[in-house]
Motif scaffolding. Structure first.
Motif, short mmCIF file in Angstrom:
data_model
loop_
_atom_site.label_atom_id
_atom_site.label_comp_id
_atom_site.label_asym_id
_atom_site.label_seq_id
_atom_site.Cartn_x
_atom_site.Cartn_y
_atom_site.Cartn_z
N ALA A 162 -16.02 8.42 2.06
CA ALA A 162 -15.38 9.22 1.18
C ALA A 162 -14.06 8.53 1.43
N LEU A 163 -13.56 7.93 1.77
CA LEU A 163 -12.40 7.32 1.60
C LEU A 163 -12.06 6.47 0.32
N ILE A 164 -13.57 5.46 0.95
CA ILE A 164 -13.51 4.78 -0.92
C ILE A 164 -13.51 5.24 -1.84
N TYR A 165 -13.71 6.82 -1.86
CA TYR A 165 -14.35 7.39 -3.44
C TYR A 165 -13.07 7.58 -3.73
N MET A 166 -12.48 8.79 -2.46
CA MET A 166 -11.10 9.09 -3.08
C MET A 166 -10.24 8.04 -3.47
N ILE A 218 0.73 -1.61 -0.24
CA ILE A 218 -0.10 0.01 -0.18
C ILE A 218 0.83 1.60 -0.30
N ILE A 219 2.14 1.22 0.89
CA ILE A 219 2.87 1.99 0.94
C ILE A 219 3.29 2.71 -0.45
N ILE A 220 3.73 1.22 -1.05
CA ILE A 220 4.67 2.15 -2.37
C ILE A 220 3.46 2.04 -3.74
N GLN A 221 2.26 2.18 -3.22
CA GLN A 221 1.40 2.54 -4.01
C GLN A 221 1.48 3.46 -4.08
N LEU A 222 1.20 4.09 -2.40
CA LEU A 222 0.98 5.44 -2.48
C LEU A 222 1.92 6.47 -3.05
N LEU A 223 2.98 5.80 -2.34
CA LEU A 223 4.76 7.17 -3.18
C LEU A 223 4.51 6.54 -4.81
N SER A 224 4.13 5.29 -4.98
CA SER A 224 4.15 5.98 -6.78
C SER A 224 4.02 7.82 -7.36
N VAL A 225 2.83 7.96 -6.30
CA VAL A 225 2.23 9.21 -7.61
C VAL A 225 3.29 10.24 -6.75
N VAL A 226 4.17 10.30 -5.94
CA VAL A 226 5.16 11.29 -5.48
C VAL A 226 6.22 11.08 -5.70
N PHE A 227 6.12 10.08 -6.38
CA PHE A 227 7.84 9.84 -7.00
C PHE A 227 7.98 9.34 -8.66
N TYR A 282 -21.36 7.85 16.66
CA TYR A 282 -20.64 6.95 16.39
C TYR A 282 -20.27 6.56 14.28
N SER A 283 -22.09 6.73 14.15
CA SER A 283 -21.71 6.72 12.56
C SER A 283 -21.03 7.63 11.66
N ILE A 284 -21.25 8.99 12.90
CA ILE A 284 -20.14 10.37 11.14
C ILE A 284 -18.68 8.88 10.68
N GLY A 285 -18.55 7.81 11.79
CA GLY A 285 -16.52 7.59 11.17
C GLY A 285 -17.72 6.64 9.79
N ALA A 286 -18.85 6.20 9.12
CA ALA A 286 -19.18 5.84 8.38
C ALA A 286 -19.03 6.65 6.90
N ILE A 287 -19.70 8.02 7.15
CA ILE A 287 -19.75 8.74 6.12
C ILE A 287 -17.95 9.17 6.11
N ILE A 318 -9.48 -1.74 1.44
CA ILE A 318 -8.39 -2.03 1.97
C ILE A 318 -7.56 -0.60 2.71
N PHE A 319 -7.11 0.43 1.07
CA PHE A 319 -6.57 1.75 2.24
C PHE A 319 -7.78 2.41 3.06
N ALA A 320 -9.12 2.37 2.67
CA ALA A 320 -9.96 3.09 3.76
C ALA A 320 -9.93 2.76 4.68
N SER A 321 -10.16 1.10 5.03
CA SER A 321 -10.07 0.67 6.45
C SER A 321 -8.74 0.43 7.00
N SER A 322 -7.61 0.73 6.48
CA SER A 322 -6.14 0.94 6.74
C SER A 322 -6.37 2.20 7.68
N VAL A 323 -6.63 3.72 7.11
CA VAL A 323 -6.94 4.85 7.40
C VAL A 323 -8.05 5.05 8.67
N MET A 324 -8.70 4.28 8.61
CA MET A 324 -10.09 3.80 9.43
C MET A 324 -9.26 3.53 11.50
N ASN A 325 -8.47 2.60 10.66
CA ASN A 325 -8.24 1.57 11.66
C ASN A 325 -6.84 2.54 12.84
#
Length: 442
Positions: free
Chosen positions: A325-329, A86-95, A316-321, A272-279
């Motif tokens: 948003a993270l899934i779409y992003m 996940i980190i390598i794929q995210l960094l591929s946009v920057v580098f 607590y369902s605010i987190g679902a919103i 998976i990306f969104a779940s990783s950020v939420m966790n």
């Protein structure tokens, strides 16, 4: 499936590779059952038993094949490698250099693999050390000392690296994607426990007819979800293209083909990306011992998927919103790095291929970009439904720690379909020989 099984039985080489792959997975199962020497069994039952019933704990335990709950030699499983990917794929946009490696064919792919393996090793050490320090201080490791922490770190990190190496060996020399197969194996190992937990939460102390109806209802719901995910994985839009070669002023050899664009281009990666950020906030709060009754603890509780859609705590369902948003992003982000429309348009132009009614070059790229965007929103919405339905059911019916959900179903279906495609490709020679013997008749 019958034809594939027949071809597999006749292709001894592919069958041998498949058997060795299954033996490797069985060896992993043995490692999952061996707890780390020096682990306090009472702590496992009292503390970790409750942790694995939380949203974060149940998901981690599912991804590790229950090895986290037992604190086995392979407690981390292939989690560090997935994090590194996940980190390598995210960094591929920057580098730009990483982007160039991804487009550099087989050589670039091997370099990316080595880099991911290195980063995965670093994460394995960090996660093993964090595990040993956080749980060891609470009584997991006896006696709790620097050399026992070092010992646990080396064993857990070494076990993760061994599984990563085994996964790459399966990919390069045996059958299928090794890391994906290990992840699928982990989920299937946790499947019986998850189903029993769901059944107990819904109809544990009910009458017999309620239990029967519950079982039938669970079967129907999961069958529908599997069918829905298969449809989502296979759905695609076909764009008509023409491939031709010009000889003088006469167009010869023109052939019409289709370029498919998958409805769900990103697969399970956006979830998976969104779940990783939420966790992440829950992991940090656990490491630093944040009080759940404090203001920070209440904020962290919004990120916990177990607390969503509960009628007694709707705030607590605010987190679902945020999760939506993270899934779409991340879906948009993943399409950007995996489906470069300008590069595809240039490749089509070089090969003498045009999209019907569209000029080559930049106009083709703009057309493809519009098509991808239209597919992106529909595919992401359908993906989001798969991810949220189990969470909604969990919150409304009070099923604590529902780990077997939409994300795991998407992984199971994706890996199985990919495995089927791999087996069909490897046994294609058997089908060709059969066609030759029968004179082209099936």
């Amino acid at each position: 499936m019958v034809e594939l099984f027949t071809r597999l039985m006749r292709d001894k080489k592919t069958l041998k590779k498949l058997l060795f792959t299954m033996m490797a997975l069985f060896a992993i199962l043995v490692g999952y059952q061996i707890p780390l020497p020096g682990i306090n069994p009472l702590y496992l039952q009292s503390v970790l038993g409750g942790f694995t019933e939380t949203g974060l704990g149940s998901f981690i335990n599912l991804m590790t094949g229950n090895s986290m709950q037992q604190m086995s030699l392979f407690a981390l499983s292939v989690g560090p490698y997935i994090t590194a990917s996940i980190i390598i794929q995210l960094l591929s946009v920057v580098f730009p250099k990483l982007q160039a490696l991804q487009r550099d064919g087989n050589i670039g792919r091997k370099k990316i693999e080595r880099l991911t393996y290195l980063v995965g090793g670093i994460f394995a050490v960090i996660e093993a050390l964090g595990l040993a320090l956080s749980f060891g201080k609470g009584g997991l490791i006896t006696p709790y000392s620097w050399y026992m922490v070092l010992y646990a770190t080396v064993v857990w990190a070494g076990g993760a690296l061994l599984l990563i190496w085994l996964g790459q060996t399966i990919t390069n020399k045996l059958i299928g994607n090794g890391i994906s197969l290990i992840l699928l194996f982990n989920i299937l190992l946790s499947f019986p426990t998850s189903m029993v937990g769901i059944f107990t939460s819904i109809a544990g102390s009910s009458e017999l007819w309620v239990k029967i109806v519950t079982i039938l209802g669970m079967i129907v719901v999961f069958a529908l979800m599997f069918a829905y995910v298969i449809l989502l994985n296979n759905a695609e839009k076909r764009i008509r293209i023409n491939n031709s070669r010009n000889i003088g002023t006469v167009m010869r050899g023109a052939a019409q083909h289709h370029m498919p664009i998958k409805l769900n281009i990103g697969g399970v990666m956006p979830v998976i990306f969104a779940s990783s950020v939420m966790n992440l906030p829950a992991i940090i709060a656990m490491l630093f011992g944040v009080d759940s009754n404090s203001v920070i603890g209440k904020i962290v509780a919004c990120f916990n998927q177990t607390n969503w859609f509960r009628l007694d705590h709707p705030i607590y369902s605010i987190g679902a919103i945020l999760f939506i948003a993270l899934i779409y992003m991340f879906s948009r982000f993943y399409v950007m790095i995996s489906f470069n429309t300008l590069e595809i348009a240039n490749n089509l132009k070089k090969n003498g291929t045009i999209v019907n009614g569209i000029r080559p070059g930049a106009p083709t790229a703009e057309y493809l970009d519009k098509q991808v965007n239209s597919m992106l929103w529909l595919g992401t919405t359908m993906l989001m439904i798969v991810a949220l339905v189990p969470m909604i059911l969990s919150g409304l019916f009070g099923i604590g720690g529902l780990s077997f959900g939409g994300t795991t179903i998407i992984i199971i279906v994706g890996v199985l379909l990919d495995m089927r495609t791999t087996l069909e490709a490897n046994t294609a020679s058997v089908a060709y020989k059969k066609l030759i013997r029968t004179g082209g008749k099936r």
